[in-house]
Design a protein around this motif. Structure first.
Motif, short mmCIF file in Angstrom:
data_model
loop_
_atom_site.label_atom_id
_atom_site.label_comp_id
_atom_site.label_asym_id
_atom_site.label_seq_id
_atom_site.Cartn_x
_atom_site.Cartn_y
_atom_site.Cartn_z
N ILE A 7 82.42 10.20 22.35
CA ILE A 7 81.82 9.28 23.30
C ILE A 7 80.69 8.55 22.59
N ARG A 8 80.76 7.23 22.60
CA ARG A 8 79.75 6.41 21.94
C ARG A 8 79.56 6.83 20.48
N LYS A 9 80.69 7.11 19.82
CA LYS A 9 80.74 7.51 18.41
C LYS A 9 80.08 8.86 18.16
N GLN A 10 79.81 9.61 19.21
CA GLN A 10 79.25 10.95 19.08
C GLN A 10 80.33 11.99 19.35
N ARG A 11 80.42 12.98 18.48
CA ARG A 11 81.35 14.08 18.69
C ARG A 11 80.72 15.10 19.63
N ILE A 12 81.41 15.38 20.72
CA ILE A 12 80.91 16.34 21.71
C ILE A 12 81.84 17.54 21.73
N GLY A 13 81.42 18.60 21.07
CA GLY A 13 82.15 19.86 21.08
C GLY A 13 81.41 20.91 21.90
N GLU A 14 81.82 22.14 21.76
CA GLU A 14 81.17 23.22 22.52
C GLU A 14 79.70 23.35 22.16
N ALA A 15 79.38 23.19 20.87
CA ALA A 15 77.99 23.33 20.44
C ALA A 15 77.12 22.23 21.04
N GLU A 16 77.60 20.98 20.95
CA GLU A 16 76.84 19.85 21.49
C GLU A 16 76.70 19.96 23.00
N LEU A 17 77.77 20.38 23.67
CA LEU A 17 77.72 20.54 25.12
C LEU A 17 76.71 21.62 25.50
N GLY A 18 76.65 22.68 24.70
CA GLY A 18 75.66 23.72 24.95
C GLY A 18 74.24 23.22 24.80
N GLN A 19 74.00 22.38 23.79
CA GLN A 19 72.67 21.79 23.61
C GLN A 19 72.29 20.93 24.81
N ILE A 20 73.22 20.13 25.29
CA ILE A 20 72.95 19.25 26.42
C ILE A 20 72.64 20.06 27.67
N ARG A 21 73.45 21.09 27.93
CA ARG A 21 73.22 21.92 29.12
C ARG A 21 71.87 22.63 29.04
N ALA A 22 71.50 23.08 27.84
CA ALA A 22 70.22 23.76 27.68
C ALA A 22 69.06 22.79 27.95
N LEU A 23 69.17 21.54 27.45
CA LEU A 23 68.13 20.55 27.71
C LEU A 23 68.01 20.25 29.20
N ILE A 24 69.13 20.12 29.87
CA ILE A 24 69.11 19.82 31.30
C ILE A 24 68.44 20.96 32.07
N ASN A 25 68.79 22.20 31.74
CA ASN A 25 68.19 23.35 32.43
C ASN A 25 66.69 23.43 32.18
N GLU A 26 66.28 23.13 30.94
CA GLU A 26 64.86 23.26 30.58
C GLU A 26 64.01 22.15 31.19
N HIS A 27 64.59 20.95 31.29
CA HIS A 27 63.79 19.78 31.70
C HIS A 27 64.31 19.15 32.98
N ARG A 58 72.02 7.77 27.88
CA ARG A 58 72.18 7.99 29.32
C ARG A 58 73.61 7.70 29.78
N ILE A 59 74.23 6.69 29.17
CA ILE A 59 75.63 6.42 29.50
C ILE A 59 76.51 7.59 29.07
N LEU A 60 76.24 8.14 27.90
CA LEU A 60 76.98 9.31 27.43
C LEU A 60 76.84 10.47 28.42
N LEU A 61 75.62 10.71 28.88
CA LEU A 61 75.38 11.81 29.82
C LEU A 61 76.11 11.57 31.14
N ARG A 62 76.10 10.32 31.63
CA ARG A 62 76.81 10.04 32.88
C ARG A 62 78.32 10.20 32.73
#
Length: 298
Positions: A7-27, A58-62
C-alpha cells in the motif's frame, strides 16, 4: 486476508501490522494525526524536504481499516477529508476577490503574475474557485504538489495545480523508453498538470498558453525548492470529448499518445472509457537520459 500487502509502496506484513496496532493502542487518545506522524517517524517515512509523509500515511491507515485489519480512533475534529474520496468542504462564506469580466488580448490587460497558493489566502481562494468552477471540482491533493494562481493586476484569472505523476501510462512510457525499475526510481522527477482553470468570465485570447509558459518556469524552480529534487518532464492529460489541447500545443507541449480509458480503484483497474490525449513538456534536453538512469544516480 493474505499478507503481505503493498500500500503506497509500503510492504505491510505481520511485523508492520503489529507495529501499527501497538501505536494505535498506545496513542489512541491522541488521535489519528498523531498516530500517523509517529508511524512516519518509526518507519523513517519522510519527503526529501524532511517533512513526514503524513497525508499518505493517513490514507494507508484508512485503507487498512477498510480491510478490517485495524481500528482507528474517532476523529478529534471534523476535517475536510471524507473517508474514501478526500473531497473539499467549501467554506460557509466564499473568499473575497475581484470578479471582473475580461476580454480582448493579453496585451490589453495588466501583466500576468503568478502566486504560489500554499498555506496562505491564495490557497483558500484557489480551493474555492476550483471547487466552484472546474468541471471536475476539487479533491484534496495527496503527495507532492504545487498550486498556482494567476492574476491580471489584482484580478484572479486562472488556477493551476502540478502534482505527482501518474505511475503507468503506456504511450508516455514508450516515448520515454524507461523500464519498470527506472520508472519506479525516477517518476518523482515528473509532475502532472492536474488542474488548469481559466475562470469562466475571463475570455482573453491566448491567455491560457501564456499562463502555461509562465507556470512551467515557476514550477520548475519551486518544486526543487519545496521538495528537494528537480523535475525533468511535465505531463498533462486532455479529455478528448471536452477539449482539443490547443493551449498546450500553442505553448509547445508535445503530443505523445493517449490513455486507454482505464483507472485504478481499490487496487483494481476498471474501464471508464474516458480517453485522454497525453502531452509532455521537457524541462531539459537530456530528460530521457535522466529519467532512464538507474542505481540511484538521479
Amino acid at each position: 486476508m493474505d499478507l503481505p500487502l503493498i500500500i503506497r509502496k509500503q510492504r505491510i506484513g505481520e511485523a508492520e501490522l503489529g507495529q501499527i496496532r501497538a501505536l494505535i493502542n498506545e496513542h489512541w487518545h491522541r488521535g489519528r494525526t498523531y498516530i500517523s506522524k509517529e508511524l512516519c517517524r518509526l518507519w523513517n517515512w519522510y519527503q526529501e524536504n524532511g517533512a513526514p509523509k503524513d497525508q499518505v500515511c493517513r490514507i494507508l491507515l484508512r485503507q487498512l481499516e477498510d480491510k478490517g485489519l485495524i481500528e482507528l480512533p474517532p476523529r478529534l475534529q471534523e476535517g475536510v477529508l471524507s473517508r474514501n474520496q478526500q473531497y473539499y468542504r467549501p467554506p460557509l462564506q466564499s473568499p473575497m476577490f475581484l470578479k471582473q469580466e475580461l476580454r480582448g488580448r493579453v496585451c490589453d490587460h495588466p501583466a500576468i503574475t503568478l502566486k504560489l497558493a500554499r498555506r496562505n489566502f491564495e490557497e483558500k481562494l484557489w480551493n474555492y474557485l476550483v471547487y466552484r468552477y472546474h468541471y471536475q471540482s476539487f479533491k484534496i491533493i495527496v503527495g507532492a504538489h504545487i498550486k498556482v494562481m494567476a492574476f491580471a493586476g489584482d484580478i484572479p484569472v486562472a488556477c493551476l495545480a502540478w502534482s505527482s505523476s501518474v505511475f503507468r501510462i503506456q504511450d508516455r512510457d514508450s516515448f520515454i523508453g524507461w523500464n519498470y525499475e527506472q520508472r519506479n526510481e525516477n517518476i518523482r522527477h515528473m509532475a502532472n498538470n492536474s488542474r488548469f482553470l481559466i475562470l469562466p468570465w475571463v475570455q482573453v485570447k491566448n491567455l491560457a498558453s501564456h499562463i502555461l509558459g509562465l507556470s512551467v518556469k515557476l514550477v520548475s524552480r519551486q518544486w526543487e525548492y519545496v521538495y528537494g529534487y528537480p523535475l525533468y518532464l511535465l505531463e498533462t492529460f486532455v479529455e478528448q470529448e471536452r477539449f482539443r489541447g490547443t493551449c498546450y500545443r500553442a505553448a509547445n507541449w508535445q503530443y505523445v499518445g493517449e490513455t486507454r480509458g482505464h483507472a485504478k480503484k481499490k487496487g483494481r483497474f476498471y474501464r471508464h472509457g474516458n480517453i485522454k490525449d497525453v502531452y509532455v513538456y521537457p524541462l531539459r534536453p537530456d530528460f530521457k537520459e535522466r529519467l532512464c538512469e538507474s542505481g540511484g544516480t538521479s
